[in-house]
Design a protein around this motif. Structure first.
Motif, PDB file in Angstrom:
ATOM      1  N   LEU A  14      -8.661  -1.640  -3.751  1.00 38.92           N
ATOM      2  CA  LEU A  14      -8.767  -1.353  -2.312  1.00 38.92           C
ATOM      3  C   LEU A  14      -9.537  -2.458  -1.591  1.00 38.92           C
ATOM      4  O   LEU A  14      -9.159  -2.897  -0.510  1.00 38.92           O
ATOM      5  N   LEU A  15     -10.607  -2.913  -2.220  1.00 40.98           N
ATOM      6  CA  LEU A  15     -11.446  -3.935  -1.590  1.00 40.98           C
ATOM      7  C   LEU A  15     -10.680  -5.235  -1.406  1.00 40.98           C
ATOM      8  O   LEU A  15     -10.797  -5.897  -0.378  1.00 40.98           O
ATOM      9  N   ARG A  18      -7.044  -8.501   4.655  1.00 42.28           N
ATOM     10  CA  ARG A  18      -6.973  -8.206   6.093  1.00 42.28           C
ATOM     11  C   ARG A  18      -8.080  -8.931   6.848  1.00 42.28           C
ATOM     12  O   ARG A  18      -7.847  -9.509   7.910  1.00 42.28           O
ATOM     13  N   GLN A  19      -9.295  -8.896   6.289  1.00 43.26           N
ATOM     14  CA  GLN A  19     -10.419  -9.534   6.976  1.00 43.26           C
ATOM     15  C   GLN A  19     -10.236 -11.043   7.040  1.00 43.26           C
ATOM     16  O   GLN A  19     -10.570 -11.673   8.042  1.00 43.26           O
ATOM     17  N   GLU A  57      -8.368  -4.974   1.490  1.00 42.68           N
ATOM     18  CA  GLU A  57      -9.089  -5.037   2.757  1.00 42.68           C
ATOM     19  C   GLU A  57      -9.589  -6.458   3.012  1.00 42.68           C
ATOM     20  O   GLU A  57      -9.598  -6.927   4.152  1.00 42.68           O
ATOM     21  N   GLU A  58      -9.980  -7.155   1.958  1.00 39.89           N
ATOM     22  CA  GLU A  58     -10.451  -8.541   2.126  1.00 39.89           C
ATOM     23  C   GLU A  58      -9.339  -9.442   2.641  1.00 39.89           C
ATOM     24  O   GLU A  58      -9.586 -10.361   3.420  1.00 39.89           O
ATOM     25  N   PRO A 118     -15.973  -5.250   3.244  1.00 40.93           N
ATOM     26  CA  PRO A 118     -15.738  -3.908   2.699  1.00 40.93           C
ATOM     27  C   PRO A 118     -16.570  -3.669   1.451  1.00 40.93           C
ATOM     28  O   PRO A 118     -16.744  -4.569   0.631  1.00 40.93           O
ATOM     29  N   GLU A 131       0.828  -1.200   0.000  1.00 40.73           N
ATOM     30  CA  GLU A 131       0.000   0.000   0.000  1.00 40.73           C
ATOM     31  C   GLU A 131       0.862   1.249   0.000  1.00 40.73           C
ATOM     32  O   GLU A 131       0.507   2.253  -0.611  1.00 40.73           O
TER      33      GLU A 131
END
Lengths: 161, 473
Positions: free
Chosen positions: B341-342, B348-349, B345-346, B329, B269
């Motif tokens: 971006l999604l 991370r989740q 974030e996925e 997200p 990132e």
């Protein structure tokens, strides 16, 4: 290299051996990723296994610039003519590695859709077993090909099946 | 094939058919498979056929938009007239052998200069006949087949197949097996998104992403190899549970993965989010609206990037995923940058879910103890005649599944992966249909690409993460 001579300032070899040596040291593969094996082929090119050690990191998208076609994955009946055309477009000398069970024999998919072995379409020099073969297996296949070329066992391909 | 030949063949066919209606059906059917060679006179069936033929783009006025085909109300204007003459347009063929098509997708692009007017994805270059093969394999063997469909998320394929079979069988899966399944599928999501990031970076010129993405993925794959014995195509999740328990010390391995990937994500990132080249090449590129996404059946990240809040894990929880805390997200622009971006974030989740699995892993069996479905433990075979018989039965003919049909969906990294399984009793499925998420995504590509520049084709295509094994099966 060949021939030991008393005077160490001489270096003797046959032309053929020199030619074979150069062919193995910068053998550029064509990008012919088809299925699961393509992922492992890319993994072979990535940092952990690093095909650059053998001068092979440059995957060429244009078959004109490629020496080696790694058929990585299952070849469908629809893809077969494309594969043959890409092979025909490659400049001599050229070699083919059949990577994985599907490319070599059709693998577990003995049905209407798949070519049962890519050697029905193009001449294959080295078969790499596995489903999919890991990067180490593929590297072993590539090194086997190099050895074969160096020893003269695998002659310059004629392009005729 | 000339018209005369076709007519005479059709007549012969009609002669054999007793009923008028059926012969008409045969004629229709025949039409679809006829090829119209470019440059020859256009046969009259082209105007009415719904099939575009293999090698041609339909004339603009005959190209049916989605609205016309389906009667839905989305605006898909990619087929609208432009006022340009045919000789001002250029048809460009991309693939199936092309480094940026993520496999063997072929695209026909209609260009006005560098602007894309229409595009037509042509699929089938990796068609493997897996749905047919599934009918010849027992439920026990079926996992080996489905795991090779979407080869970047083998665990999701296996899970979906196993859940479908288990629904028909009506067996209870022990909590430990369910937790292992969630752990493996979520780690698989991480590995799949990392590959996506690597190839996406490669395609739009961020070459170092290629190396970093593969590097982090190897740590996940090492764990998979330790657990299942294979790096890909595991056949680890099977009807009745999983193939083997997790090895000792698996918690340490997973914690190692969490560390490595989290550190990596921060690096990526830092490299990409503010990078002007990356941002320019992704923001506002490949836009699809929520209505269009819904109309085309797009699911997963590609749909959520438009603002649709649909995740199978939340909507139809499976395998006990509802007991873990995680967020879904949702984007708002529906463009390439949002999809990027999604996915980050996925990852991370998914790591968050894996972390919770470590903390709450229940003890117990790793597969159901129903001996009609899962093989008995190895020691029991030496002691018990009954166990030997069960073992022999399962590995020779497989287990019978009661007649019925079932649809099961899981959230694969590419969207809603569904399997529709029909059993007529016996040890083999009567029919297996796969609702492949990539298939729906690829059919929506013309909407995303229309009106863009040709360089954006690569960014758009890479951003939707199509896996051709999933599309063609």
């Amino acid at each position: 290299m060949a021939g030991e001579v008393d005077n160490p300032s001489f270096f003797l070899t046959t032309l053929q051996k020199g030619v074979n040596w150069t062919r193995t040291k910068s053998m550029w593969p064509a990008t012919f990723g088809l299925a699961c094996c393509a992922i492992e082929m890319m993994a072979t090119g990535a940092a952990h296994n690093d095909m650059a050690r053998f001068g092979m990191e440059v995957f060429r998208a244009s078959p004109r610039q490629a020496d080696l076609m790694i058929v990585a994955g299952r070849v469908s009946q629809k893809m077969a003519p494309v594969l043959r055309q890409v092979y025909d477009q490659m400049a001599e000398p050229k070699w083919v590695i059949s990577m994985g069970a599907c490319a070599s024999t059709g693998g577990m998919f003995n049905n209407y859709a798949l070519v049962q072995g890519v050697d029905q379409i193009v001449p294959v020099d080295v078969y790499v077993p596995g489903c999919p073969p890991g990067p180490q297996s593929l590297l072993h296949g590539i090194l086997t090909l190099h050895q074969g070329i160096m020893s003269g066992e695998i002659q310059r391909s004629t392009g005729v099946v | 094939m000339s018209d005369n030949t076709r007519d005479s063949e059709t007549e012969g066919l009609e002669g054999k058919q007793a009923s008028e209606g059926r012969s008409h059906g045969a004629e229709e059917r025949r039409r679809v498979h006829d090829l119209w060679v470019a440059g020859t006179e256009e046969p009259d069936w082209v105007a009415t056929a719904t099939d575009e033929g293999a090698q041609e783009m339909l004339p603009r006025e005959l190209d049916p938009g989605l609205a016309a085909q389906r009667g839905v109300t989305v605006v898909d204007d990619y087929g609208e007239a432009t006022g340009l003459r045919d000789d001002e347009l250029q048809i460009l063929n991309m693939g199936p052998q092309h480094p940026a098509t993520h496999g063997v997708l072929r695209l026909q692009l209609e260009l006005d200069g560098e602007t894309i007017l229409r595009s037509k994805p042509i699929i089938g270059y990796l068609h493997t006949g897996m749905e047919k093969t599934a009918e010849t394999l027992s439920y026990m063997q079926g996992g080996t087949n489905v795991t090779r469909m979407d080869y970047l998320s083998p665990f999701h394929n296996e899970l979906c197949f196993s859940l479908a079979v288990e629904q028909l069988l009506d067996v209870d899966i022990p909590p430990r097996a369910q937790a292992i399944r969630i752990l493996m599928t979520e780690l698989n999501r991480v590995a799949s998104h990392l590959i996506w990031l690597a190839t996406f970076g490669l395609d739009i010129g961020a070459l170092s992403m290629m190396l970093y993405g593969w590097r982090e993925r190897e740590s996940v794959l090492d764990f998979f190899e330790k657990v299942t014995g294979l790096r890909m195509n595991h056949n680890y999740i099977r009807p009745g549970g999983v193939a083997a328990d997790l090895p000792d010390g698996w918690e340490t391995d997973v914690e190692g993965i969490l560390d490595v990937v989290r550190t990596g994500l921060g690096d990526y990132e830092a490299m990409l989010n503010e990078n002007p080249i990356f941002v320019d090449r992704t923001q506002g590129v490949g836009i699809i609206t929520p209505a269009e996404a819904q109309a085309y059946g797009v699911t997963g990240v590609n749909a959520r990037a438009t603002g649709l809040d649909y995740d199978v894990r939340k909507a139809f929880p499976y395998s006990g995923i509802e007991q873990y805390e995680f967020d879904v997200p949702v984007g708002q622009h529906g463009d390439t940058f949002d999809r990027y971006l999604l996915r980050m974030e996925e990852i991370r989740q998914s790591l968050r879910i894996a972390e919770q699995v470590i903390e709450t892993m229940p003890p117990g069996d790793y597969r159901a103890t129903d001996r009609k479905v899962t093989p008995p433990p190895r020691q029991r075979i030496d002691e018990s005649m009954e166990a030997l018989i069960h073992h022999f039965k399962i590995f020779t003919s497989g287990f019978d599944v009661p007649a019925g049909e079932v649809y099961q969906a899981v959230e694969s990294p590419r969207g809603e992966l569904g399997m529709y399984l029909v059993s007529k009793g016996g040890p083999k499925p009567w029919r297996l249909h796969v609702r492949a998420p990539s298939f729906a995504t690829v059919q929506a590509l013309p909407v995303m690409m229309s009106g863009q520049l040709i360089a954006d084709v690569i960014a758009t295509l890479a951003s939707v993460d199509p896996v051709l094994g999933d599309v063609d099966r």
